[in-house]
Structure formats: C-alpha cells, structure tokens
Design a protein around this motif. Structure first.
Motif, PDB file in Angstrom:
ATOM      1  N   ILE A   1       0.850  -1.190   0.000  1.00  0.00           N
ATOM      2  CA  ILE A   1       0.000   0.000   0.000  1.00  0.00           C
ATOM      3  C   ILE A   1       0.884   1.238   0.000  1.00  0.00           C
ATOM      4  CG2 ILE A   1      -1.555   1.310   1.514  1.00  0.00           C
ATOM      5  CD1 ILE A   1      -3.026  -1.272   2.071  1.00  0.00           C
ATOM      6  N   ASN A   2       0.538   2.216  -0.845  1.00  0.00           N
ATOM      7  CA  ASN A   2       1.294   3.475  -0.961  1.00  0.00           C
ATOM      8  C   ASN A   2       2.783   3.254  -1.241  1.00  0.00           C
ATOM      9  OD1 ASN A   2      -0.942   5.085  -0.513  1.00  0.00           O
ATOM     10  ND2 ASN A   2      -0.703   4.946   1.719  1.00  0.00           N
TER      11      ASN A   2
ATOM     12  N   SER B   1       0.437   7.537  -7.975  1.00  0.00           N
ATOM     13  CA  SER B   1      -0.121   6.274  -8.453  1.00  0.00           C
ATOM     14  C   SER B   1       0.547   5.876  -9.756  1.00  0.00           C
ATOM     15  CB  SER B   1      -1.621   6.413  -8.662  1.00  0.00           C
ATOM     16  OG  SER B   1      -1.869   7.274  -9.733  1.00  0.00           O
TER      17      SER B   1
ATOM     18  N   LYS C   1      -4.834   6.288  -7.073  1.00  0.00           N
ATOM     19  CA  LYS C   1      -4.063   5.789  -5.934  1.00  0.00           C
ATOM     20  C   LYS C   1      -4.921   4.897  -5.054  1.00  0.00           C
ATOM     21  CE  LYS C   1      -0.426   7.204  -2.933  1.00  0.00           C
ATOM     22  NZ  LYS C   1       0.664   7.148  -3.876  1.00  0.00           N
ATOM     23  N   GLU C   2      -6.136   5.388  -4.773  1.00  0.00           N
ATOM     24  CA  GLU C   2      -7.052   4.610  -3.948  1.00  0.00           C
ATOM     25  C   GLU C   2      -7.398   3.287  -4.635  1.00  0.00           C
ATOM     26  OE1 GLU C   2     -11.315   5.450  -2.020  1.00  0.00           O
ATOM     27  OE2 GLU C   2     -10.138   7.252  -2.425  1.00  0.00           O
TER      28      GLU C   2
ATOM     29  N   GLU D   1      -5.580   1.655  -6.690  1.00  0.00           N
ATOM     30  CA  GLU D   1      -4.426   0.751  -6.639  1.00  0.00           C
ATOM     31  C   GLU D   1      -4.222   0.156  -5.260  1.00  0.00           C
ATOM     32  OE1 GLU D   1      -1.125   2.913  -8.295  1.00  0.00           O
ATOM     33  OE2 GLU D   1      -2.096   3.009 -10.254  1.00  0.00           O
ATOM     34  N   ASN D   2      -4.601   0.909  -4.234  1.00  0.00           N
ATOM     35  CA  ASN D   2      -4.473   0.369  -2.879  1.00  0.00           C
ATOM     36  C   ASN D   2      -5.553  -0.662  -2.573  1.00  0.00           C
ATOM     37  OD1 ASN D   2      -2.192   1.729  -2.089  1.00  0.00           O
ATOM     38  ND2 ASN D   2      -3.320   3.494  -1.306  1.00  0.00           N
TER      39      ASN D   2
ATOM     40  N   GLN E   1      -5.814  -4.360   0.236  1.00  0.00           N
ATOM     41  CA  GLN E   1      -6.391  -4.303   1.577  1.00  0.00           C
ATOM     42  C   GLN E   1      -6.899  -5.667   2.004  1.00  0.00           C
ATOM     43  OE1 GLN E   1      -9.453  -1.448   1.056  1.00  0.00           O
ATOM     44  NE2 GLN E   1      -8.078   0.302   1.086  1.00  0.00           N
TER      45      GLN E   1
END
Lengths: 449, 449, 449
Positions: free
Chosen positions: A118-119, A124, A196-197, A199-200, A204
């Motif tokens: 993540i990140n 991104s 970005k979100e 890709e994360n 999760q």
C-alpha cells in the motif's frame, strides 16, 4: 461505440452519435502490451468476447503460452493496430513507453498494474504513466479483478471494475464498454486522482475490521485465562476436581457473552464521548480527536463482531441440555445416588459439540459473504481469504466434528449392522479422498522439487 | 468535466469532449448559498475533496463557524465565481433569488432542501425554485444524505444521492460528477417531476411496514390478554396456583407462533381474493379495490414480520429445556416426590432467558440492516432509527440479561474465588461506565440549563 | 431528453444539449404495436407515468380491454405519432413490419418479446427485427420484467430492465429514460449481440443450482434408505422393536450432516484436482476438461446447499431434548423402572417438531430471497417460484405443525377453559378461511367449466 471510429472522432467529434452505428459487426481491435500472466489471461478473455486482440512485446515470437489467434508484434506495430492499449506491464518497466510517445499520442492507455505494498510510490502508477506519455489518455482499470479467475470462468468475488481517468469522459466510456462486454460492471471513481485509492484497494485485507477483531481476540484471550484460573485451576487446587473439559464449552460460553456485551457497549460509548466533547467545546463543527474519529468509523464492524460473539453464545447455550456433563449432573441430582462421572466422556461430548458449533458458525459466515451485496463490497483478496482459508477451516472443523461424534465406535464391530457402518462414516469418504489427494500431491511435490 | 469549462461550453457545445481534458489539476469552484449547518458541512466536505468553495450570504463576514479556506461573499458575487450554485437555504427564504435571475442565468442551481412534513407544499421545492429563476437549470440533489454525517466521516446509511432535473442531462452530469467526487453514489431519478418524491423520501419512516407492524402488535396484545386470562388468571382463581412467571416465556411462546401463522396466511389470502374478483368480473385487467391493492403491496413486509415472529418462536422453543420450571417439572415427575417449586426461581430463570432472546433478536435485526443492500434501501432517518434507537434497546436488554443471569450472586461472597468475581461481572464494566457518563451528562446539563 | 426533439436531432445532432431543455412539461408520446396482455399492461403503466400513448393494431377499433385514454390506430398512423415504438408482438408475427420500413426509418424500435424455449431461434428476436427493418434503431428491453405485475403495482422481483442495442447510444439513452420514469432500473448489457442472452434470461430457473440440488436430493434419498435399513428395519427384524418414528427426526438428523459434509468436501475437491492437472500438464493456462469447468463454476451453489443441510442439522440437533422419545429414554434410564414407551406419542412428538423445523427452514429461505441484493439477482420466474410455490409450502407446513401440536386436544373438552380454546386454535382461523376459499373456488370452477 466501435473503437475503430475513435480515430475519426479525433478530427470530427461533433457528429459522434452517427458515426458509431456504422459497423457493429466488425470486431474491434484491442492491443495488450506485455505477455505475462495477466496480459495473456486478459487477451484470451478478450478474444472469447469477440475482440480482435494483438500483443505488443519485446520478443515478437509466439510462445506456446500465447493464446491461439492472437498475434505478437513489436510494441510500436501493435500500438498502431488499435486505439486502446492495455498496459499489462509492471510499473518498474514503464520507462520504454516514453520512447513510444508519438505512436501513443491520442490513444487510450489502460493502466492495469498493481503494487506489492500500500502506498508503495508517491504517485499512483496511472499518474506516473500519464507523465511518461503526455499525449495519451490514461485510464486506470481492471486492477481490481483477478484476470486469471475471469479467464477460467471462476469469477466469484466482485465483478466491479473500478475506473478513473484524466477527465476524458470519452476515453473512459470506451473502456467502460469493454468492461461491460467482458461481463463485468464498470464503476466510475472519478478523476485520475482516485487512481491511488484504486491501486491500494486490492491490497487491503479488511482494514476496518482489524481493530475490532484484534480487540475481541485480546479480550477473549484475557477472559480465557481469567476463567481458566477461576473455574478449572481453582477447582483442581482446592476441591481436587478435574473439570478441564470446561475449556471446550463452559468457558467459551462465559467468554462469548462478556466480549459481546463489552463490544456492544463500545459501539455506543464514542457517541456519548463525542457529545461531551461538543458540549465542552461549545460547538459541534470542530473536529474530534483522531482516536475518537477512528473509533467512530469502526462502530459498524465492532457491532458486527459483537453480533458474532452473541450468536456463538446462543449456540453454546442452546447446546447445554445435550451435553453429557449436564445430563449426568441432572440425573445425579435427581436420584441423589452416587453415579460415577466419567471424565473422558465429558470431554468427548463437549468437544464434538464445540467443533460443530464453530464449524457451523464459520459456515454461516461463508453464506453471508456469498450474498451478492456483500461479495460486491469486498475485493478479491478478501473474498479469497474468506472463501478459501475460512472455507477450508470450516471443512476441517466439520470433519473433526464428525470424527468426534463417531469416537471409538468407528472401530467397534457392534456398530456395524448387516456390515453397514453408521451413516456418519459415509460422510467421511469424500473429505478423506480430498485430504488423501492433497497429501499425495505434497508428497509428489517434495519428491520432484 | 471541469466546471470552469462550462461557460465556454455555453457558446460552443459541439466540441465539448476536447475542452474537458484541458486542466485536470485546476480546482473547480463550487458556490454555496447559505451558511447554515448543512451549507457549512457540505462546504467543508467539498473543500476536503479538492473543490475551491465560496459561500454566498447576506452578511458577508466570516464567523468562527465558517470552515477555514472558504470565502464568504454576497450572493451575487459568489454566484459569479462558479457555474454550480448549491442552494442550502430553506424554501421559505427562496424569494430573494428571483432578484438574482440575471446572474443565475444558465447556471446550475442545486436544490438540497428538505421539508418538515410529507407533501408540505403543492409543488416540490425544486420546481418552485425553477419557477423563481426561470433561466437556471435546477437539479434536485443531496437532500437524501446527512451532510453532517458526511462531513464527520460517519456516513453509515445510504450513500445514494437521488438526483432529478429539468431534462438537462448536461447539468445533471455535472452534479453527478461532484456526487462521485464526494465518495457518494448518484442515482438518477429522471425529470424534475420526481423531485417531490425525492423530497418526501427522507421524511419517511418505513411507510410500507406500518400496517404489518401495527397489525402484529395488535394481535400480540390481544393474544397476550387472551393467554393471561386462560393460563394465569384461570389457574390462580380455580386452582390457586401462581404461575405468573408464564408471562415471560410460556405466553410469548404461545403468542409468537399464532401471530406468525396468521400473518403468513394473510400474505397468501389477498392473492386468492384477487383471483376471485377477477373470476367474478371476467377480466384480469380492471383495477382491484383500493384496500386489496394496499394489502397486496405490503405482502412482503407482512411475510417478513411473520418470519420475525417465527424466529422468536424457534428461540423460545429451543430454550425450553434450560428453563428452571421445565427442569423442576421433569424431575418432580420422574421421582414423584413432592419437591417444593420455588416460585421466584421460576420467574428469575425465565426472565433472564427472555431478556436474552429479545436482545439477540434485535441484534440480528441490526446485523441485517448492516448488509450493504439493505442499508442502501433505507433513508438515513430509518437507518438511524434502527441503528440508534433499536441498538440502544439491544444494549439495555443485553445488560439486563447479564444482570439477571448474575442475580443475587452478584453480592454473595461465595461467588468470589481468589477475589476474582465471575466473568459476567467484567462485561458490565464498560456498559456501566457508559450509563454513568450519560447520567453525569444529564446531571450537568440539568445544572447548566 | 424529450422524445419529440429526437427528429430534429437527426438533422442537427451537434447541439443536442440545448434542444433538450425546451419543453419539459409537454408529455412525450410512445407508440405500442400490439394490444395483447403485455401491450395493454405496458400502455396503462405508461399512461399512469405521464406518457401520451397510442396503440398500433390491425383492427383499429377500441375494445373494452384497452385502457381509457389510449387511442388505437393503424400501425402506420400510430408509428408516425412517436419516435419510440414498442413492439409488443410475438416474433411469429413480425413479418408485416418489413412493409412499414419507410415509416419506421430512423425510429427507435423496442423489442420486448420473449420465447417459449431457451435458444428457440438461431438469432435473437431483436436481431431478427433489426434485419426486417434495417433503417430502425432496435433496442432490446422490458422482456425481463413482468409487465402485468408492474401495472398492478405488485412488482416484487427484479426491477432491473436489461437493455442492449445496435451501438446507438442515443436510442439506448431514450429507452433508459422511459425505464427510469416507470420506476425501474435500466441495466445496459452492451451491443445487440447480448440480446440472445437477455431473451434466455427470463426462461431460466436456477440453472446453476440444478446440479447441486439434484446431487443433494440423490444423496439424501440414498442415505434415507440406508438408514431406514440400518436403524428401523434391522431393529424390527432382529429386536422386534418398532422405531418407525425415527424417519421423522432421527434419520433426517443423520442424513443432513452427512450430505452437508460431502457437499462441502465437493466444494474444495475440484480445486485440488485442477491443481493436479496443472502440475501434470506443466502449465496453468491450458483449459480444464469440461466436467471440471462446470464443477468449479457451481462451487458457490454446492456450498450454499451444504450450508442449508448444516442449518437443518443444527435445528434437528437442538430440538433433541424436547422430543418425547428422548425425555422418556432419559427418565426411564434414570429411574430404571419399566415405564411403558407409548409408540404413537413418539411419532406425534417428533412429527410436529419436524414439520416446524422444515417450515421454519423454508421461511428463512423466503426471508433471504427478500433481501434486495438477492431479489435483484433472480429473474421473476425464479422469484415467483420461491415466493409463491415455496411460500405456499411454508404455509402448509406451518399449519400442519400447528395442527400436530394441537393433536387430539383439539376436540377434548378439558382443553377449553371458560369456553376459551387454546391460543394455537386461533392461529388456524385465517389459514382455514384461506383454504376454504380456495376449496370453494375450485368447486365453483369445476361446476362452471
């Protein structure tokens, strides 16, 4: 919208409606950069869904792994064939794309990449791609589905493809059309800033559930030792009674309601604290402290974990009259005669009931994640975790429950009638075949590797 | 689509696709009329999501409540800054907008207002706004979400924003873009004629459930007194036996199946009646009488209430062997010796089991409303009712269940071992802290006010 | 988008945005070809939702069945009145439409037809229509909803209208607008190639569930006879004991866990087999054999059927201490006195408990299909099957459960107190009225026909 029209559209976008109806039967061409696992799977699926597909690759030779019917060309040649290029390459190898800027100008680049953490990068992957190839229209898509599962037709988890792009609704529409044709559901997440979100997202694993689950596990562990001391060890030390089998049902049935009630209270406590803070500050528009914010955000999860514990408490309670220990106690109380309590029978009766309860509980969880609205709200890592890991555990618990039910009778000749074993034995055949196969595989694997 | 482009679009809509990709990073400006609770919350959320925001207000001075980074201008000045104006003013104060007709011409006006009563005005607020400012494109939106919850990040209920507008798909698209950026789901409800329904939506509290619930409550009340007379009073009068504790489990377990079965039959009865009416009339295309229509429309709800009663019946039944009364009766039957029945123990055992059953039942209801597909189908008034009111009741019932389980043992020294209280006592700590805090707050509140 | 604008749009599509806002209040006209059941129902609904509607028919006379307010014209005349023509005619009668090619040129033709069998024709009805009338824009829609249910307001199953068309997004948008206005949810399925799938959809009855359900039923039947021989017949032959009432609860409680465990193992077995095949072949990208593919695709359904059996096992187990047989056995064991076991009481106690368990189980199934996300994922044939057939069965099982609970007490005067019957009798009133009405209807029907 046929993709082949979009080049005309570049010059003449005003009459876009009428161009589109021209050639519905002519197959559209989609270009995929990269012939790795994901690229090949996606290519095969595209082909099955009626798209003419080409691969762009460094080595322009066909390997046996490339799906039949898909040409492998150099990157530049392949890009010329299509207006949509799916970039199925890892971010680390994006660099060479900057050399293709001219060929890619005005084309739609679909970024399907995922990271390992993540990140991982400041920006991104999709934004990075957009910087590398300034003239292209970058759309982030397809990273939230498992392309292999898609290709093999075993897509159980979310069919939602999250999309975002650089404010070019036309390019987004084209990609959404492909998504729909592949039998998936596009979900527009807005501008490329959302990349970005997106890709994360597949990385999760129930982020909102972590705190409630760790808290409940911590509480359970503490209470287990608390009860162990109070109920089992105390009895052993002072009354010399061995009630160790209490740890199977009696103690869990003490832990569950306690944890459930504490968690439920924690659901409603932050609201009270927030109200006090607001009263104290005299305004309800200032921000709460961070810990309170986070606490308030996971109230739903806290409540559902509490419900799970309450559900277990109900099952443990309803099972009480079936337990050998309880029956023995009742009987010995009634007739007031000294009937010898068989300790191992107490253990045995409670153990298989407990295994059944836990198995059934996990099974219900699996059922709930099969509800369409729930499976649409988890990513496929989460879905796989529940359906594969927990599912496997369920199978093991249920098998153990059955074995426990059988107990020593399994080998006793008296349990065979007309050479027929008890019915429960039949249920063990398929699971045992499965474990046997798995065992064999591991054996073979350890020999060959 | 960047909002700043829409002014150009007015003159030159034919090449709308290409203008949009120009300035993805430049923040769009949104204007909000009104600095009340809703306006401020929405403004802060907009700001957080990257929009440049201005307030339009009568008093153009910044108060401490205005989120930092948002300018407060006069209505006319603020309107000039943006192509989208969110009207966060109550309908009663709309009049002044007719003076701004010129400034607002061609702009998108978003009506977010809610009324206090269903069908309060002959026309919807959005239609009224469209009449007041004829040149503007009015879009109804955002009234179905709780903006404060949105801003504080505790948005649990529906994330759906119902939209409707005056047949201007462009304006609708712009507002839908904002909705998506705020992390919400736009739901196009069609033309502005739907605005009335959208305005009534947040004021509803389970309208389809009223009849089934009142009916079941009425039936339950009737049956309760019926059974009270038949089981308790009759016994007391003629046999001088006090079985008053029957009202806790035995009588509910008679009420539940009766109500469940009657309701289930009522689900299928209207279909039969409708078929008869059709046979009688000789056509299946004439309308049914109104009462039958309404009856048929709430069959789903009738069925689900019946299921709830059936579920309670199952729990009450499964709990039977655990009850003290039942154990005592069985034992006394077996040994045929006159074992004194302790009346208060019967009450006590049944009471805490019943509290547990009801608490668990409400808990399951809370769990069901947490399912994404269910919570998307209730408005936030309904969601809050279930999650807050029923949730609180659940907590109280569960606490009472625990206290009842403990009973007199709570204070008895013999229940302490190595100074450790029983595990259930631990579960009372957090709930008690919560009630204590609440009590303190009320005390403080009554002193200060 | 007002439909009356779309003719202008043909000439001037570049400024499509601004034309649309002209006349929001003027009702749009929709033409329906065919005055059969579906056409009339749809026409009435359209009228209620504010559309001006005309019928196109061979006989241009108004019958009493035609909803008031809808004109009936010849096909050509009716088609001229509107830009959208809904073709509510069976495919067999499409031929005459080729004569209307000129009138229908440029218009939107909505194909709503369904077939009687899956894959009845080589091409979909919508594609056939597009071939017959080449100038028209064909959109497939509305075939997945029950128009009559829609018109009578009892739409319980899916509100989703699946759409597909010939790459003309404008025509699709127009139809989607109508779908929304009727209170339904449009679901874009892509190009007209999807029409075949859309036409097959309403004819399906749980296609993925067939294998798991047949398998589980077969296993259950085999195990039933297995247990019957082992438990009942063996006992009767060798020990001359009649335990025939075992077939009600004891044997089902042996069948359920066995089937559940076998099915659960079958969920995880294909994954293992697939892994072996991949290891053997040395690649994970070749296709699996067909049987394995199908097996892997129905794993979710296998798992859910297993869960259902597990749930029944839990209910059958929890009910054990309530059974007369179990109580008698416990008591006779305790006091070691020869207490005569009353065989018919064993049958009776177990039967009504079993009826209750099965009724409750079906009831839970009904509850689950009422969840919005589930009911959106079944077609209305499937929804009707569950809610009507299974619902009816639930009612019968629950009534039988109640009657069984009452047993002989029903007629015994001693069960009346103050002339009040037991509460359960009250619950039989409404179901009996229902059965009575149904019985009467059948009587009347057999007389009249």
């Amino acid at each position: 919208m046929t993709l082949t029209d979009s080049s005309k559209m570049e010059k003449n976008s005003s009459n876009m409606i009428h161009l589109t109806a021209d050639s519905p039967s002519k197959p559209e061409t989609v270009c995929i950069f990269g012939t790795g696992d994901f690229g090949r799977s996606l290519g095969q699926k595209m082909l099955q869904c009626g798209y003419s597909t080409v691969f762009g690759s460094r080595k322009s030779q066909t390997s046996s792994l490339i799906p039949k019917g898909i040409e492998v060309l150099s990157h530049a040649e392949a890009a010329k064939k299509s207006n949509i290029i799916i970039v199925a390459i890892q971010r680390e190898h994006y660099n060479f794309l900057s050399e293709l800027t001219e060929v890619l100008h005005g084309k739609v680049l679909v970024d399907v990449s995922n990271n390992l953490k993540i990140n991982q990068y400041p920006e991104s992957n999709a934004e990075y791609l957009a910087q590398l190839v300034p003239g292209a229209k970058v759309v982030k898509a397809f990273n939230t589905v498992s392309a292999w599962a898609l290709q093999s037709g075993t897509l159980d988890a979310s069919r939602q493809v999250k999309l975002s792009n650089m404010n070019d609704s036309k390019a987004k529409e084209m990609v959404m059309g492909i998504v729909r044709t592949l039998g998936l559901t596009p979900l527009d997440q807005g501008s490329l800033l959302a990349a970005k979100e997106i890709e994360n997202y597949p990385l999760q694993l129930f982020p909102m559930w972590k705190f409630p689950i760790y808290l409940s596990l911590g509480l359970s562990a503490f209470l287990f030792f608390y009860c162990l001391i109070r109920e089992v060890i105390y009895n052993y030390v002072y009354e010399n009674k061995n009630v160790s089998f209490f740890i199977v049902i009696s103690i869990p049935n003490r832990i569950c309601p306690v944890v459930a009630l504490i968690l439920l209270a924690l659901v409603y406590l932050p609201g009270v604290i927030a109200a006090i803070i607001q009263l104290h500050r005299g305004t309800k528009y200032s921000r709460f402290p961070d810990w309170l914010d986070k606490w308030m955000l996971c109230r739903k999860q806290l409540g559902l974990v509490a419900l799970a514990y309450a559900f277990l408490h109900v099952l443990y309670t309803l099972v009480i009259p079936i337990r050998y220990y309880v029956r023995w106690k009742l009987n010995s109380y009634v007739i007031s005669q000294v009937d010898q309590f068989i300790h191992s029978t107490g253990w045995h009766s409670d153990s298989y009931l407990a295994l059944g309860i836990l198995g059934f509980f996990l099974f219900i969880l699996l059922g709930i994640t099969s509800l369409p609205s729930v499976s649409n709200n988890v990513n496929w890592r989460e879905f796989r975790f529940v359906q594969s890991k927990l599912g496997y555990l369920t199978l093991i618990l249920c098998t153990a429950h059955t074995l426990g039910y059988g107990g020593k009778r399994f080998l006793s000749p008296s349990s065979y009638r007309w050479y027929l074993p008890e019915a429960y034995v039949l249920s063990l055949i398929v699971p045992c075949i499965k474990y046997q196969i798995l065992h064999l595989c591991r054996g073979l694997y350890s020999i060959t590797s």
